[in-house]
Motif scaffolding. Structure first.
Motif, PDB file in Angstrom:
ATOM      1  N   MET A  14       0.836  -1.217   0.000  1.00  0.00           N
ATOM      2  CA  MET A  14       0.000   0.000   0.000  1.00  0.00           C
ATOM      3  C   MET A  14       0.861   1.254   0.000  1.00  0.00           C
ATOM      4  O   MET A  14       0.581   2.219  -0.706  1.00  0.00           O
ATOM      5  CB  MET A  14      -0.918  -0.012   1.228  1.00  0.00           C
ATOM      6  N   ARG A  15       1.919   1.215   0.814  1.00  0.00           N
ATOM      7  CA  ARG A  15       2.805   2.366   0.880  1.00  0.00           C
ATOM      8  C   ARG A  15       3.480   2.609  -0.469  1.00  0.00           C
ATOM      9  O   ARG A  15       3.662   3.740  -0.881  1.00  0.00           O
ATOM     10  CB  ARG A  15       3.849   2.139   1.971  1.00  0.00           C
ATOM     11  N   ARG A  16       3.825   1.513  -1.141  1.00  0.00           N
ATOM     12  CA  ARG A  16       4.458   1.640  -2.452  1.00  0.00           C
ATOM     13  C   ARG A  16       3.502   2.252  -3.474  1.00  0.00           C
ATOM     14  O   ARG A  16       3.902   3.070  -4.299  1.00  0.00           O
ATOM     15  CB  ARG A  16       4.931   0.261  -2.924  1.00  0.00           C
ATOM     16  N   VAL A  17       2.234   1.854  -3.406  1.00  0.00           N
ATOM     17  CA  VAL A  17       1.230   2.407  -4.317  1.00  0.00           C
ATOM     18  C   VAL A  17       1.044   3.897  -4.072  1.00  0.00           C
ATOM     19  O   VAL A  17       0.993   4.698  -5.017  1.00  0.00           O
ATOM     20  CB  VAL A  17      -0.118   1.666  -4.157  1.00  0.00           C
ATOM     21  N   LEU A  18       0.952   4.274  -2.793  1.00  0.00           N
ATOM     22  CA  LEU A  18       0.791   5.690  -2.464  1.00  0.00           C
ATOM     23  C   LEU A  18       1.997   6.501  -2.925  1.00  0.00           C
ATOM     24  O   LEU A  18       1.859   7.628  -3.407  1.00  0.00           O
ATOM     25  CB  LEU A  18       0.588   5.852  -0.955  1.00  0.00           C
ATOM     26  N   ARG A  19       3.206   5.916  -2.769  1.00  0.00           N
ATOM     27  CA  ARG A  19       4.407   6.610  -3.210  1.00  0.00           C
ATOM     28  C   ARG A  19       4.409   6.795  -4.722  1.00  0.00           C
ATOM     29  O   ARG A  19       4.804   7.830  -5.235  1.00  0.00           O
ATOM     30  CB  ARG A  19       5.651   5.833  -2.776  1.00  0.00           C
ATOM     31  N   PHE A  20       3.930   5.756  -5.430  1.00  0.00           N
ATOM     32  CA  PHE A  20       3.857   5.846  -6.894  1.00  0.00           C
ATOM     33  C   PHE A  20       2.928   6.981  -7.316  1.00  0.00           C
ATOM     34  O   PHE A  20       3.254   7.771  -8.200  1.00  0.00           O
ATOM     35  CB  PHE A  20       3.367   4.517  -7.478  1.00  0.00           C
ATOM     36  N   PHE A  21       1.748   7.071  -6.689  1.00  0.00           N
ATOM     37  CA  PHE A  21       0.800   8.129  -7.034  1.00  0.00           C
ATOM     38  C   PHE A  21       1.353   9.503  -6.672  1.00  0.00           C
ATOM     39  O   PHE A  21       1.144  10.475  -7.394  1.00  0.00           O
ATOM     40  CB  PHE A  21      -0.544   7.886  -6.343  1.00  0.00           C
ATOM     41  N   ARG A  22       2.054   9.609  -5.539  1.00  0.00           N
ATOM     42  CA  ARG A  22       2.643  10.885  -5.160  1.00  0.00           C
ATOM     43  C   ARG A  22       3.724  11.303  -6.152  1.00  0.00           C
ATOM     44  O   ARG A  22       3.778  12.461  -6.576  1.00  0.00           O
ATOM     45  CB  ARG A  22       3.253  10.785  -3.768  1.00  0.00           C
ATOM     46  N   ASN A  23       4.578  10.352  -6.540  1.00  0.00           N
ATOM     47  CA  ASN A  23       5.692  10.666  -7.426  1.00  0.00           C
ATOM     48  C   ASN A  23       5.261  10.915  -8.862  1.00  0.00           C
ATOM     49  O   ASN A  23       6.029  11.492  -9.646  1.00  0.00           O
ATOM     50  CB  ASN A  23       6.725   9.536  -7.400  1.00  0.00           C
ATOM     51  N   ASN A  24       4.072  10.468  -9.226  1.00  0.00           N
ATOM     52  CA  ASN A  24       3.584  10.620 -10.602  1.00  0.00           C
ATOM     53  C   ASN A  24       2.234  11.326 -10.647  1.00  0.00           C
ATOM     54  O   ASN A  24       1.479  11.163 -11.601  1.00  0.00           O
ATOM     55  CB  ASN A  24       3.471   9.249 -11.271  1.00  0.00           C
ATOM     56  N   GLY A  25       1.952  12.123  -9.616  1.00  0.00           N
ATOM     57  CA  GLY A  25       0.638  12.749  -9.495  1.00  0.00           C
ATOM     58  C   GLY A  25       0.264  13.646 -10.650  1.00  0.00           C
ATOM     59  O   GLY A  25      -0.893  13.658 -11.094  1.00  0.00           O
TER      60      GLY A  25
END
Length: 227
Positions: A1-12
């Motif tokens: 989940m943390r990885r998914v959130l990081r992906f969305f933050r980094n590619n928002g």
């Protein structure tokens, strides 16, 4: 989940605009089908399904005429800002940096950094192409979408001609027609106006926290500084 959130933050930025693009394209298709079927109903012709409308030249030309103008905007902006300057604008390079700049400033060849892209180290045609790859791709996408617009446009135009019992025209003839150039130029002028407005408005106006604006307290004459 943390990885998914990081992906969305980094590619928002890409995800948000990509999602908005798909939603607006869907909205255009829904509204376009309704408009297209209203026109067919007025002419007492059989209406088309949503899937059928997506395959029509009417939908294709409406979409591609917008795409080609957007890619033209970025192509011209990318290449234009190599040489053209605007004093006080964050959209411009600093006034003494007009041109291609030195290898040291661009971190290519002997000045490449450990984390530089591989082709920044390379010489010859690979480095020359990579050094212009962004503008080249934008130009290619513009030309391809403009070509697609012209092909879809002549098909849509000829459908209207045939429904009105008028003779169709050839693709070369369509390229010189008023219909093609009205579709083209009405988009070009709006894109050029937007770019020019952004360049001059950003000299005097600010948007706190945006990289498209200078820091709020920066002097109007400061050029090439982003917040």
């Amino acid at each position: 989940m943390r990885r998914v959130l990081r992906f969305f933050r980094n590619n928002g930025l890409t995800i948000a605009f990509g999602t908005a693009f798909l939603l607006t394209l869907l909205g255009q298709a829904i509204a376009g089908q309704a408009q297209f079927n209203n026109r067919l109903a007025a002419e007492e012709l059989q209406q088309v399904s949503f899937g059928g409308y997506l395959l029509t030249s009417d939908f294709a030309v409406d979409v591609t005429e917008n795409w080609q103008s957007e890619y033209l905007q970025f192509f011209l902006y990318i290449f234009g800002t190599v040489w053209l300057l605007q004093r006080g604008s964050p959209e411009s390079k600093k006034l003494h940096k007009a041109g291609l700049e030195s290898d040291e400033e661009q971190k290519v060849g002997a000045y490449a950094q450990p984390d530089s892209p591989r082709w920044a180290y390379a010489g010859g045609i690979r480095q020359a192409w990579y050094s212009r790859s962004l503008g080249t791709v934008m130009c290619t996408l513009f030309l391809l979408s403009w070509l697609t617009q012209s092909v879809a446009g002549v098909a849509a135009y000829n459908e209207e001609q045939l429904r009105g019992l008028q003779p169709p025209i050839s693709w070369p003839a369509y390229l010189t027609s008023a219909d093609f150039w009205v579709r083209t130029l009405q988009n070009w002028q709006s894109e050029l106006l937007a770019v020019g407005s952004m360049a001059i408005f950003s000299v005097y106006l600010r948007q706190r926290g945006s990289p498209e604006s200078k820091p709020v307290g920066t002097a109007h004459t400061t050029t090439g500084i982003e917040g």
